[in-house]
Design a protein around this motif. Sequence first.
Motif, PDB file in Angstrom:
ATOM      1  N   PRO A  87       0.802  -1.348   0.101  1.00 24.62           N
ATOM      2  CA  PRO A  87      -0.031   0.122  -0.010  1.00 24.62           C
ATOM      3  C   PRO A  87       0.847   1.080   0.209  1.00 24.62           C
ATOM      4  CG  PRO A  87      -0.202  -0.977   2.081  1.00 24.62           C
ATOM      5  CD  PRO A  87       0.924  -1.838   1.399  1.00 24.62           C
ATOM      6  N   LYS A  88       0.157   2.417  -0.598  1.00 17.48           N
ATOM      7  CA  LYS A  88       0.971   3.603  -0.721  1.00 17.48           C
ATOM      8  C   LYS A  88       0.507   4.408   0.300  1.00 17.48           C
ATOM      9  CE  LYS A  88       2.410   2.811  -5.599  1.00 17.48           C
ATOM     10  NZ  LYS A  88       2.220   3.236  -7.074  1.00 17.48           N
ATOM     11  N   ASN A  89       1.023   4.544   1.488  1.00 18.69           N
ATOM     12  CA  ASN A  89       0.267   5.549   2.623  1.00 18.69           C
ATOM     13  C   ASN A  89       1.176   6.650   2.746  1.00 18.69           C
ATOM     14  OD1 ASN A  89      -1.820   3.400   2.695  1.00 18.69           O
ATOM     15  ND2 ASN A  89      -0.646   2.154   4.531  1.00 18.69           N
ATOM     16  N   GLY A  90       2.168   7.093   1.963  1.00 24.36           N
ATOM     17  CA  GLY A  90       3.015   8.165   2.238  1.00 24.36           C
ATOM     18  C   GLY A  90       2.077   9.409   2.358  1.00 24.36           C
ATOM     19  N   SER A 130      -3.523  15.288   1.828  1.00 25.74           N
ATOM     20  CA  SER A 130      -4.781  14.512   2.672  1.00 25.74           C
ATOM     21  C   SER A 130      -5.954  14.213   1.379  1.00 25.74           C
ATOM     22  CB  SER A 130      -5.472  15.155   3.576  1.00 25.74           C
ATOM     23  OG  SER A 130      -4.575  15.169   4.594  1.00 25.74           O
ATOM     24  N   GLY A 131      -6.077  15.194   0.473  1.00 24.73           N
ATOM     25  CA  GLY A 131      -6.751  14.886  -0.737  1.00 24.73           C
ATOM     26  C   GLY A 131      -6.487  13.625  -1.492  1.00 24.73           C
ATOM     27  N   ILE A 132      -5.142  13.687  -2.022  1.00 26.43           N
ATOM     28  CA  ILE A 132      -4.589  12.635  -2.989  1.00 26.43           C
ATOM     29  C   ILE A 132      -4.613  11.321  -2.174  1.00 26.43           C
ATOM     30  CG2 ILE A 132      -2.386  12.014  -3.930  1.00 26.43           C
ATOM     31  CD1 ILE A 132      -1.670  14.784  -4.310  1.00 26.43           C
ATOM     32  N   ALA A 133      -4.291  11.267  -0.828  1.00 25.44           N
ATOM     33  CA  ALA A 133      -4.473  10.072   0.110  1.00 25.44           C
ATOM     34  C   ALA A 133      -5.815   9.420   0.010  1.00 25.44           C
ATOM     35  CB  ALA A 133      -3.900  10.253   1.393  1.00 25.44           C
ATOM     36  N   TRP A 163      -9.467   5.297  -2.346  1.00 29.90           N
ATOM     37  CA  TRP A 163     -10.813   4.783  -2.991  1.00 29.90           C
ATOM     38  C   TRP A 163     -10.229   3.959  -4.151  1.00 29.90           C
ATOM     39  CZ3 TRP A 163     -13.356  10.454  -3.391  1.00 29.90           C
ATOM     40  CH2 TRP A 163     -13.921  10.524  -2.191  1.00 29.90           C
ATOM     41  N   ASN A 164      -8.999   4.261  -4.689  1.00 27.36           N
ATOM     42  CA  ASN A 164      -8.361   3.318  -5.863  1.00 27.36           C
ATOM     43  C   ASN A 164      -8.092   2.072  -5.573  1.00 27.36           C
ATOM     44  OD1 ASN A 164      -9.121   5.596  -7.684  1.00 27.36           O
ATOM     45  ND2 ASN A 164      -7.194   6.453  -7.543  1.00 27.36           N
ATOM     46  N   GLY A 165      -8.142   1.813  -4.002  1.00 29.92           N
ATOM     47  CA  GLY A 165      -7.389   0.717  -3.646  1.00 29.92           C
ATOM     48  C   GLY A 165      -5.699   0.620  -3.599  1.00 29.92           C
ATOM     49  N   THR A 166      -5.135   1.780  -3.648  1.00 30.64           N
ATOM     50  CA  THR A 166      -3.781   1.705  -3.743  1.00 30.64           C
ATOM     51  C   THR A 166      -3.235   2.285  -2.459  1.00 30.64           C
ATOM     52  OG1 THR A 166      -3.598   3.918  -4.589  1.00 30.64           O
ATOM     53  CG2 THR A 166      -3.224   2.059  -6.223  1.00 30.64           C
ATOM     54  N   ALA A 167      -3.947   2.531  -1.586  1.00 26.42           N
ATOM     55  CA  ALA A 167      -3.691   2.971   0.012  1.00 26.42           C
ATOM     56  C   ALA A 167      -4.576   2.414   0.948  1.00 26.42           C
ATOM     57  CB  ALA A 167      -3.638   4.470   0.029  1.00 26.42           C
ATOM     58  N   THR A 168      -4.200   2.201   2.144  1.00 26.65           N
ATOM     59  CA  THR A 168      -4.900   1.513   3.142  1.00 26.65           C
ATOM     60  C   THR A 168      -5.258   2.328   4.272  1.00 26.65           C
ATOM     61  OG1 THR A 168      -3.052   0.525   4.000  1.00 26.65           O
ATOM     62  CG2 THR A 168      -4.212  -0.881   2.433  1.00 26.65           C
TER      63      THR A 168
END
Length: 232
Positions: A19-22, A58-61, A66-71
């Motif tokens: 996941p890309k949580n940065g 935060s908006g990008i996160a 929603w796209n499933g690339t972050a958790t």
Amino acid sequence: MTAPHFPPASGYPAPPAPPKNGFGVTGFVLGVVGAVFAVIPIVGIVAWPLVILGLVFSGIAIARVWNGTATNKGLSIAGLVVSAVGLALCIVWVAAFNKAVEDTQNALGNQSRTTPESTYRYQAPSTTTTPPKPIEKGDFTIGLKTVSKQCFGSYGCNLVVEPTITYAGTETQMTSYGTCSITYTITGNKDGEVVETAYGAGGTQFTISRTVITTANSKVNPEASVTSVSCS
């Protein structure tokens, strides 16, 4: 006799991408730091870019969640909320500061227009039989009385002052030379020295005016000195 046919061995499935949580972490940290700085006078200027960047990250996160690339959905939403609160604090602080400056300027403007001139009577020593000597500026000492003072941190202070004058001669000497006017200089004003005059009104009567000055900071104490004395 033909050889037996075996199906090809299937490979292991590819591991899922991490996941890309940065962006969520960055947005939350920027929002918290910006909200803390927003309530600190002067330093709060730094909060503006921090909270704006916190909103963007935060908006990008959230979009990545929603796209499933972050958790980290919860942390991303928290970063958005904290950044929004920090931005609101910045706006409130700027509005309050501008209102305080405007009220102070209006108050000083009204005071300078409505402050009446006051009459100051000097308490001269009792008369003697010694012939009076010419009146000189060294016969007077002058100080400043602060009528009102408003300070704005490092932006300096606005003061309303009036002179307090002491005469070292006698009442006979004062009245024997007619009407005297005292010119004095006020230092400590950040825009330069201010020259004022206390006008004689006959005998020991003088008319003085209050003066509005602005100092560079709260540690500056304005002073006055007699420049000249004119009698007629």
